[in-house]
Design an enzyme around this catalytic site. Structure first.
Site, PDB file in Angstrom:
ATOM      1  N   SER A 145      -8.411  -1.916  -1.929  1.00 61.31           N
ATOM      2  CA  SER A 145      -9.099  -0.645  -1.673  1.00 61.31           C
ATOM      3  C   SER A 145     -10.294  -0.449  -2.598  1.00 61.31           C
ATOM      4  O   SER A 145     -11.361  -0.026  -2.158  1.00 61.31           O
ATOM      5  CB  SER A 145      -8.142   0.530  -1.849  1.00 61.31           C
ATOM      6  OG  SER A 145      -7.265   0.598  -0.760  1.00 61.31           O
ATOM      7  N   ASP A 177      -4.403  -0.939  -6.349  1.00 64.09           N
ATOM      8  CA  ASP A 177      -4.841  -1.411  -5.039  1.00 64.09           C
ATOM      9  C   ASP A 177      -6.273  -1.959  -5.122  1.00 64.09           C
ATOM     10  O   ASP A 177      -7.252  -1.258  -4.869  1.00 64.09           O
ATOM     11  CB  ASP A 177      -4.733  -0.249  -4.040  1.00 64.09           C
ATOM     12  CG  ASP A 177      -5.015  -0.673  -2.617  1.00 64.09           C
ATOM     13  OD1 ASP A 177      -5.503  -1.800  -2.412  1.00 64.09           O
ATOM     14  OD2 ASP A 177      -4.758   0.129  -1.704  1.00 64.09           O
ATOM     15  N   GLN A 179      -1.098   2.772  -5.749  1.00 63.99           N
ATOM     16  CA  GLN A 179      -2.506   3.078  -5.461  1.00 63.99           C
ATOM     17  C   GLN A 179      -3.445   2.689  -6.591  1.00 63.99           C
ATOM     18  O   GLN A 179      -4.546   2.204  -6.350  1.00 63.99           O
ATOM     19  CB  GLN A 179      -2.668   4.561  -5.135  1.00 63.99           C
ATOM     20  CG  GLN A 179      -2.598   4.809  -3.635  1.00 63.99           C
ATOM     21  CD  GLN A 179      -2.701   6.269  -3.252  1.00 63.99           C
ATOM     22  OE1 GLN A 179      -2.926   7.122  -4.112  1.00 63.99           O
ATOM     23  NE2 GLN A 179      -2.523   6.558  -1.991  1.00 63.99           N
ATOM     24  N   TYR A 218       3.972  10.212  20.849  1.00 66.65           N
ATOM     25  CA  TYR A 218       3.374   8.981  20.332  1.00 66.65           C
ATOM     26  C   TYR A 218       2.269   8.510  21.265  1.00 66.65           C
ATOM     27  O   TYR A 218       2.299   8.778  22.460  1.00 66.65           O
ATOM     28  CB  TYR A 218       4.425   7.870  20.214  1.00 66.65           C
ATOM     29  CG  TYR A 218       5.471   8.167  19.174  1.00 66.65           C
ATOM     30  CD1 TYR A 218       5.161   8.055  17.821  1.00 66.65           C
ATOM     31  CD2 TYR A 218       6.741   8.566  19.537  1.00 66.65           C
ATOM     32  CE1 TYR A 218       6.114   8.344  16.865  1.00 66.65           C
ATOM     33  CE2 TYR A 218       7.694   8.856  18.594  1.00 66.65           C
ATOM     34  CZ  TYR A 218       7.382   8.748  17.249  1.00 66.65           C
ATOM     35  OH  TYR A 218       8.319   9.044  16.304  1.00 66.65           O
ATOM     36  N   ARG A 238       0.846  -1.206   0.000  1.00 69.94           N
ATOM     37  CA  ARG A 238       0.000   0.000   0.000  1.00 69.94           C
ATOM     38  C   ARG A 238       0.874   1.245   0.000  1.00 69.94           C
ATOM     39  O   ARG A 238       0.864   2.050   0.934  1.00 69.94           O
ATOM     40  CB  ARG A 238      -0.971  -0.074   1.151  1.00 69.94           C
ATOM     41  CG  ARG A 238      -2.003  -1.129   0.798  1.00 69.94           C
ATOM     42  CD  ARG A 238      -3.019  -1.338   1.807  1.00 69.94           C
ATOM     43  NE  ARG A 238      -4.319  -1.383   1.168  1.00 69.94           N
ATOM     44  CZ  ARG A 238      -5.440  -1.613   1.820  1.00 69.94           C
ATOM     45  NH1 ARG A 238      -5.440  -1.786   3.097  1.00 69.94           N
ATOM     46  NH2 ARG A 238      -6.589  -1.653   1.165  1.00 69.94           N
TER      47      ARG A 238
HETATM   48  P1  NAD Z   1      -8.799  -3.266   7.166  1.00 70.50           P
HETATM   49  O1  NAD Z   1      -9.853  -3.722   6.222  1.00 70.50           O
HETATM   50  O2  NAD Z   1      -7.652  -4.173   7.456  1.00 70.50           O
HETATM   51  O3  NAD Z   1      -9.479  -2.869   8.567  1.00 70.50           O
HETATM   52  C1  NAD Z   1     -10.539  -1.937   8.611  1.00 70.50           C
HETATM   53  C2  NAD Z   1     -10.369  -0.966   9.764  1.00 70.50           C
HETATM   54  O4  NAD Z   1     -10.668  -1.626  10.989  1.00 70.50           O
HETATM   55  C3  NAD Z   1      -8.968  -0.375   9.936  1.00 70.50           C
HETATM   56  O5  NAD Z   1      -9.063   1.034   9.852  1.00 70.50           O
HETATM   57  C4  NAD Z   1      -8.540  -0.837  11.329  1.00 70.50           C
HETATM   58  O6  NAD Z   1      -7.774   0.144  12.018  1.00 70.50           O
HETATM   59  C5  NAD Z   1      -9.879  -1.037  12.004  1.00 70.50           C
HETATM   60  N1  NAD Z   1      -9.851  -1.914  13.180  1.00 70.50           N
HETATM   61  C6  NAD Z   1      -9.139  -3.068  13.386  1.00 70.50           C
HETATM   62  N2  NAD Z   1      -9.394  -3.553  14.620  1.00 70.50           N
HETATM   63  C7  NAD Z   1     -10.288  -2.711  15.204  1.00 70.50           C
HETATM   64  C8  NAD Z   1     -10.935  -2.684  16.469  1.00 70.50           C
HETATM   65  N3  NAD Z   1     -10.701  -3.629  17.385  1.00 70.50           N
HETATM   66  N4  NAD Z   1     -11.805  -1.661  16.742  1.00 70.50           N
HETATM   67  C9  NAD Z   1     -12.024  -0.700  15.814  1.00 70.50           C
HETATM   68  N5  NAD Z   1     -11.440  -0.669  14.598  1.00 70.50           N
HETATM   69  C10 NAD Z   1     -10.580  -1.656  14.308  1.00 70.50           C
HETATM   70  O7  NAD Z   1      -8.203  -1.843   6.747  1.00 70.50           O
HETATM   71  P2  NAD Z   1      -8.088  -1.151   5.313  1.00 70.50           P
HETATM   72  O8  NAD Z   1      -9.367  -0.497   4.964  1.00 70.50           O
HETATM   73  O9  NAD Z   1      -7.516  -2.121   4.369  1.00 70.50           O
HETATM   74  O10 NAD Z   1      -7.045   0.021   5.630  1.00 70.50           O
HETATM   75  C11 NAD Z   1      -6.008  -0.133   6.558  1.00 70.50           C
HETATM   76  C12 NAD Z   1      -5.076   1.065   6.543  1.00 70.50           C
HETATM   77  O11 NAD Z   1      -4.369   1.154   5.321  1.00 70.50           O
HETATM   78  C13 NAD Z   1      -5.753   2.400   6.717  1.00 70.50           C
HETATM   79  O12 NAD Z   1      -4.900   3.195   7.494  1.00 70.50           O
HETATM   80  C14 NAD Z   1      -5.810   2.969   5.346  1.00 70.50           C
HETATM   81  O13 NAD Z   1      -5.906   4.374   5.307  1.00 70.50           O
HETATM   82  C15 NAD Z   1      -4.488   2.481   4.830  1.00 70.50           C
HETATM   83  N6  NAD Z   1      -4.440   2.448   3.363  1.00 70.50           N
HETATM   84  C16 NAD Z   1      -3.368   3.044   2.747  1.00 70.50           C
HETATM   85  C17 NAD Z   1      -3.302   3.036   1.348  1.00 70.50           C
HETATM   86  C18 NAD Z   1      -2.143   3.674   0.624  1.00 70.50           C
HETATM   87  O14 NAD Z   1      -1.406   4.408   1.209  1.00 70.50           O
HETATM   88  N7  NAD Z   1      -1.979   3.391  -0.643  1.00 70.50           N
HETATM   89  C19 NAD Z   1      -4.301   2.409   0.606  1.00 70.50           C
HETATM   90  C20 NAD Z   1      -5.353   1.814   1.280  1.00 70.50           C
HETATM   91  C21 NAD Z   1      -5.403   1.826   2.669  1.00 70.50           C
END
Ligand code: NAD
Length: 380
Positions: free
Chosen positions: A135, A132, A129, A228, A124
């Site tokens: 996403s 992805d 992107q 942090y 990611r």
């Molecule tokens: P995911 O599907 O793995 O999880 C969904 C969400 O659930 C996450 O935000 C996670 O923090 C949350 N979660 C996990 N345990 C939890 C709990 N116990 N209580 C509440 N929430 C909880 O996540 P995702 O949608 O694939 O995205 C994960 C991260 O990757 C995010 O920070 C997203 O912004 C980032 N991301 C970055 C890029 C990029 O830079 N290219 C692209 C996509 C996603």
């Protein structure tokens, strides 16, 4: 001889998506590739064969016809053992592989010396992107979860002021504000609901608020040394759970998206919390396939408990197949560009960091270490 790119018809029950769409086929055929589509591959996503033909594709009547001489196969779902047995040595298969739960197929691809790229392993990073697929499909899933919640809610979502009285807006709670959660928030907001959200990642708060929703936060200072976040104490964790449960109890629709890749989803809604919810409330558990964020969720089913409807949908992106296929096809188009040199030939060395990270199986070896370790009897 042009490189042949083949796209089979997906076989999983309920899978309506297709790995490429006519718009992408047109670009690939213009670049000199031959694109072969299995008959009816796009029908479930409302891309009929004639649109592919108009875009320059050839239609294959069945798998044998499709795969004859194909160098690359584009898929949505992982191939089955039977699918793999039809592939010639050296064929490149690209799609979701869900490797850690499909060890048998990974082993078969290794033994048949197939090359497999797993889209869920694409890193990611900014440069990736456009590829992805996690996403793009989470976006489709989050949208659909909000629509499913609204469609099963006995209330209007927006506030209404009518001659028959004023209607209060419904409250929608999103647990997990990653890609799917943010899309669910945006969709519920557009429908006029009051939206609240929670995520263990505090950084998600800014994104949640930018969509006009309220981010639930503990009234404690969790800032540790150097700015942090520090880990919450056990007492603070209890407070956090209470805050989430109270928000669940006041919501009309709860959409849960908290998933941990390759592992069982965390339980965020216990059966006791369900009992505190309003009658008519709806839970859409997007983590149903990985064990569920609600203790009572049953994957693929809608159940009633304490007057609450708990839906554990499977494959939500397949319910908006037209656009989820379009986005997926664009992801694959970007990914494919990494595999060709300037002359349009397939490269021999997969040195690009995106290719290295997503290369699951190649030349008789499982290249993804966590999957290899699991196959050797280790644990994730
Ligand atoms: P995911 O599907 O793995 O999880 C969904 C969400 O659930 C996450 O935000 C996670 O923090 C949350 N979660 C996990 N345990 C939890 C709990 N116990 N209580 C509440 N929430 C909880 O996540 P995702 O949608 O694939 O995205 C994960 C991260 O990757 C995010 O920070 C997203 O912004 C980032 N991301 C970055 C890029 C990029 O830079 N290219 C692209 C996509 C996603």
């Amino acid at each position: 001889m042009p490189v042949v790119i083949a796209v089979p018809r997906e076989q999983n029950p309920g899978e309506q998506r297709v790995a490429t769409v006519p718009e992408v086929v047109q670009k690939l055929t213009k670049s000199g590739y031959e694109v072969r589509i299995e008959h009816d591959a796009g029908t479930g996503a409302f891309y009929p064969d004639d649109l592919y033909i108009a875009a320059g594709a050839k239609i294959a009547s069945g798998p044998a016809d499709l795969l004859d001489g194909a160098r690359i196969v584009l898929r949505v779902q992982p191939p089955t053992v039977a699918d793999i047995d039809q592939l010639a040595e050296g064929t490149i298969v690209i799609g979701f592989m869900n490797a850690t739960s499909n060890l048998e197929t990974v082993a078969r691809m290794r033994d048949r010396k197939v090359t497999a790229f797993a889209l869920e392993l694409v890193p990611r990073i900014t440069r990736a992107q456009s590829m992805d697929a996690l996403s793009s499909q989470a976006t489709a899933g989050g949208y659909m979860a909000a629509i499913l919640g609204a469609g099963n809610c006995p209330k209007f979502l927006p506030m209404l002021t009518t001659a028959a009285g004023t209607i209060r807006p419904a409250t929608v709670l999103i647990l997990g504000a990653g890609v799917a959660g943010l899309m669910a928030i945006a969709t519920a907001k557009r429908l006029g609901a009051l939206v609240e959200a929670y995520d263990v990642r505090r950084a998600a708060g800014e994104q949640v608020r930018s969509l006009g929703a309220k981010f639930l936060e503990l009234e404690i200072n969790a800032e540790g040394q150097g700015g942090y976040a520090r880990e919450l104490t056990p007492e603070e964790k209890v407070k956090e759970q209470q805050m989430v449960s109270a928000a669940v109890a006041r919501a009309d629709i709860v959409i849960t998206t908290a998933a941990i890749p390759g592992r069982k989803a965390p339980v965020l809604i216990t059966r006791e919390t369900v009992a505190m919810m309003r009658p008519g409330a709806v839970i859409i558990d997007m983590a149903a396939e990985s064990g569920g964020n609600c203790e009572l969720t049953q994957a693929g089913k809608a159940i009633q408990a304490h007057g609450v409807l708990i839906i554990g949908p499977q494959n939500l992106p397949a319910r908006v197949p037209f656009h989820s296929s379009q986005m997926y096809a664009k992801n694959l188009q970007s990914f494919l560009a990494l595999l060709f040199d300037k002359e349009g030939a397939i490269i021999n060395e997969f040195t690009d960091e995106i290719l290295t990270a997503s290369l699951l199986v190649h030349a008789g070896e499982v290249r993804h270490k966590p999957t290899r370790d699991l196959m050797n009897g280790g644990e994730l």
